[in-house]
Design an enzyme around this catalytic site. Structure first.
Site, mmCIF file in Angstrom:
data_model
loop_
_atom_site.group_PDB
_atom_site.id
_atom_site.type_symbol
_atom_site.label_atom_id
_atom_site.label_comp_id
_atom_site.label_asym_id
_atom_site.label_seq_id
_atom_site.Cartn_x
_atom_site.Cartn_y
_atom_site.Cartn_z
ATOM 1 N N SER A 1 35.756 62.603 13.063
ATOM 2 C CA SER A 1 35.773 61.248 14.456
ATOM 3 C C SER A 1 35.140 62.210 16.022
ATOM 4 O O SER A 1 34.421 61.141 16.050
ATOM 5 C CB SER A 1 37.182 62.140 15.338
ATOM 6 N N LYS B 1 30.507 64.216 22.825
ATOM 7 C CA LYS B 1 31.537 63.512 21.919
ATOM 8 C C LYS B 1 32.297 62.772 23.354
ATOM 9 O O LYS B 1 32.744 63.851 24.595
ATOM 10 C CB LYS B 1 31.848 64.622 21.274
ATOM 11 N N SER C 1 36.207 66.975 11.657
ATOM 12 C CA SER C 1 35.485 65.719 12.548
ATOM 13 C C SER C 1 34.118 66.424 13.229
ATOM 14 O O SER C 1 33.473 65.563 13.493
ATOM 15 C CB SER C 1 36.613 65.489 13.606
#
EC number: 3.5.1.99
Length: 477
Positions: A149, A74, A173
Site C-alpha cells: 500500500s 505515506k 506494503s
C-alpha cells in the site's frame, strides 16, 4: 545523506527536490499533498542554524543527524497539517493536528517533510489506487503499478524525487513497492517502531503483524533511519555492532513450493537470485545452501487465518466493511459491488472485493493451517538463529501492469508470511530486467537480527549497483 547538505544551502537542496517533484509528479501521481512553502521556511531555519553553530558540523550531526534532509510520508500516517484519509472519500476533509510517533522522531532529528504520498484504499491492496487521489504510476513504466500500500512512497523514491520515506507493512506494503520501484525498504522486527498515528489502526492479532519502517534509495540510509524511528527500542537491535558477512550462514529459497494460488516465480527473478548466490560464494567464500521449505506453500492460508484471528482480549479484528464505513453510511459489500458495476460506488473494486471475501471467511480456523504456521515458525527460527540470512523472492512477478493484480490476488503471500512470523526483512534492488523494470530479493533474518539483513543489503548494493535512475539504463544485474 548528511554531508552533502553542508556543500549547498539547505534551501537550495530542498528547492531541488521540490523542482524534481514538480517535474515527475504529473506523470506518476505519487505525492498527493505538498507542504513546499513550509518546507522552504524550515530549510531557511536550517541554514541559519548552521551559520550560527560555533561547535562545528560534528555537534550538529550528533544532535540532528537528519538536519535538513527532505523526506516524504505515506498519507496513511499523521503528519501535522496534512490529510490523513488513506484514500477514503469520507475522510477527505480530515487534517492531522499531530505527527505519528515515527514521523515525529524523524522531524526531531532534523528531517524536513515535503508532503504525503498515495496509498491503496485503506492500505490493503497491491496497487496504490483510490477514488480520492487516483492511481499512482511506476516511474520505470507508467503503464505499470507502483505497488501497495506504500506505492506513492515507492514511486516518489524510485523517481529520484525524495531521499527517504516512511511506510507501513502488514503483508508487504513496504517491500512490494520498494521491489517494484527499485529502492530499498526494511520491515523491522516486530515491536521496534511504533505503529501509532496511522489509519486504519490494526486490531485483533494484526497489531503484532503491522510494522512501520524506512524506505530509501540508498542502503546506507536504512540504519540511521531505523535507529531514529525505533527510539529507545532500537537499542534492542544493536545496529552499531559490526557485522562480518563471512561469518554468517546463508540460505536461498527460490520459491514457495508451487502453491496453486500463486503465480510461478519469473525466470528473470530466479536468475537474479542465483546471481546473488554466486556472488556471495565468490566474494565471501561462504556456501549458500538452497532449501525448499514445504510449509511456505500455505503462506496465503496462514496469513489469512492469522489476520482474521481475535486478539488476546478475545475480540475479533475490525472488518474491512466496517473500515470502509468510517465517517459515513454502513457499507454492504454486495450492494457496493452492484453500485460499482453501475459506476456509482465511492470505493475501488479491490476494496469491495476484500469486503466480499470476508463474508465467506470461516470463523473457525483450520487446525491443519495452524499446525503449518507453528511448524514453519519453529523451523525458521531454528534455521536462522542469530547468524542466518535467507534469500527469498520479493514477489513471483516483475512489476505488473495496472489492475492486473486483481487476477493474481494471492501473490503478496511471498512477503506477507514474514509479517506473521515476525521476522525482519530488507528489500534489496538487483538491477533491471530486460524490459527495464526493477529486479530484487528479500533478505530475511532471525528476530532482532535486523543488522544482518541491513549489512547484506549494503553489500548487495555495492555488488549490483542498487537504485537505477529510471530511463538511464537497462543494465541487467
Amino acid at each position: 545523506i548528511y554531508i552533502i547538505f553542508f556543500f549547498f544551502k539547505n534551501v537550495e537542496v530542498v528547492q531541488a527536490y521540490i523542482d524534481r517533484i514538480q517535474e515527475v509528479n504529473p506523470l506518476i501521481n505519487a505525492m498527493v499533498k505538498d507542504r513546499f512553502s513550509a518546507a522552504l521556511q524550515e530549510a531557511a531555519q536550517v541554514d541559519k542554524l548552521i551559520e550560527e553553530e560555533t561547535g562545528g558540523e560534528e555537534v550538529l550531526e550528533d544532535r540532528l543527524p537528519l538536519l535538513g534532509v527532505p523526506i516524504t510520508v505515506k498519507e496513511a500516517f499523521a503528519l501535522q497539517g496534512m490529510p490523513n484519509s488513506t484514500g477514503l472519500l469520507t475522510r477527505r476533509d480530515l487534517v492531522s493536528g499531530v505527527d505519528a510517533p515515527s514521523v515525529a522522531l524523524l522531524k526531531r532529528a532534523g528531517a524536513i517533510p515535503l508532503g504525503v504520498t498515495n496509498c491503496s484504499e485503506l492500505c490493503m491492496w497491491l496497487e496504490s489506487h483510490n477514488h480520492l487521489y487516483g492511481i499512482t504510476n511506476n516511474p520505470y513504466d507508467f503503464e505499470r503499478i507502483a505497488g501497495g500500500s506504500s506505492g506513492g512512497e515507492g514511486s516518489i523514491l524510485g523517481a529520484g524525487a525524495s531521499v527517504i520515506g516512511v511506510g507501513s507493512d502488514i503483508g508487504g506494503s513496504i517491500r512490494i513497492p520498494c521491489f517494484f520501484n527499485g529502492v530499498f525498504g526494511h520491515k523491522p522486527s516486530t515491536g521496534i517502531v511504533s505503529n501509532d498515528g496511522q489509519y486504519p489502526p490494526a486490531s485483533g492479532l494484526q497489531m503484532g503483524f503491522l510494522c512501520t519502517g524506512p524506505m530509501c534509495r540508498y542502503a546506507e540510509d536504512l540504519i540511521p533511519m531505523l535507529s531514529i524511528m525505533g527510539g529507545p527500542n532500537a537499542n534492542k537491535l544493536c545496529l552499531s555492532a559490526e557485522v562480518d558477512l563471512k561469518k554468517l550462514r546463508f540460505f536461498s529459497v527460490p520459491h514457495n513450493g508451487g502453491s496453486h494460488l500463486v503465480s510461478p516465480v519469473d525466470a528473470q527473478l530466479l536468475q537474479a537470485q542465483k546471481m546473488v548466490v554466486r556472488r556471495l560464494e565468490a566474494d565471501l567464500g561462504v556456501k549458500v545452501q538452497e532449501l525448499f521449505i514445504p510449509q511456505l506453500k500455505y503462506s496465503f492460508q496462514i496469513w489469512g487465518t492469522m489476520m482474521a484471528s481475535p486478539g488476546k482480549d478475545g475480540k475479533p479484528p475490525t472488518t474491512f466493511a466496517e473500515l470502509m464505513s468510517e465517517g459515513g453510511k454502513k457499507v454492504w459489500p454486495v450492494w457496493e459491488l452492484f453500485k460499482w458495476l453501475l459506476g456509482f460506488s465511492s470505493h475501488t473494486i479491490a476494496a469491495i472485493g476484500l469486503a466480499l471475501v470476508e463474508l465467506f471467511q470461516s470463523s473457525h480456523p483450520s487446525p491443519f493451517i495452524l499446525q503449518q504456521k507453528e511448524s514453519l515458525q519453529q523451523e525458521m527460527e531454528e534455521l536462522l538463529g542469530t547468524d542466518g540470512v535467507l534469500l527469498y523472492p520479493s514477489h513471483p512477478q516483475i512489476t505488473p501492469k495496472h489492475h492486473h493484480p486483481i487476477f493474481t490476488p494471492f501473490n503478496f503471500c511471498y512477503t506477507g508470511i514474514f509479517n506473521i512470523l515476525g521476522l525482519p526483512v530488507t528489500q534489496c534492488p538487483l538491477g533491471l530486467s530486460k524490459e527495464g523494470l526493477p529486479l530484487g530479493v528479500q533478505i530475511v533474518t532471525g528476530k532482532l537480527q535486523d543488522r544482518l539483513s541491513l549489512a547484506t543489503a549494503l553489500y548487495l548494493e555495492k555488488a549490483f549497483g542498487g537504485w537505477r535512475e529510471p530511463g538511464k539504463t537497462t543494465a541487467k544485474p
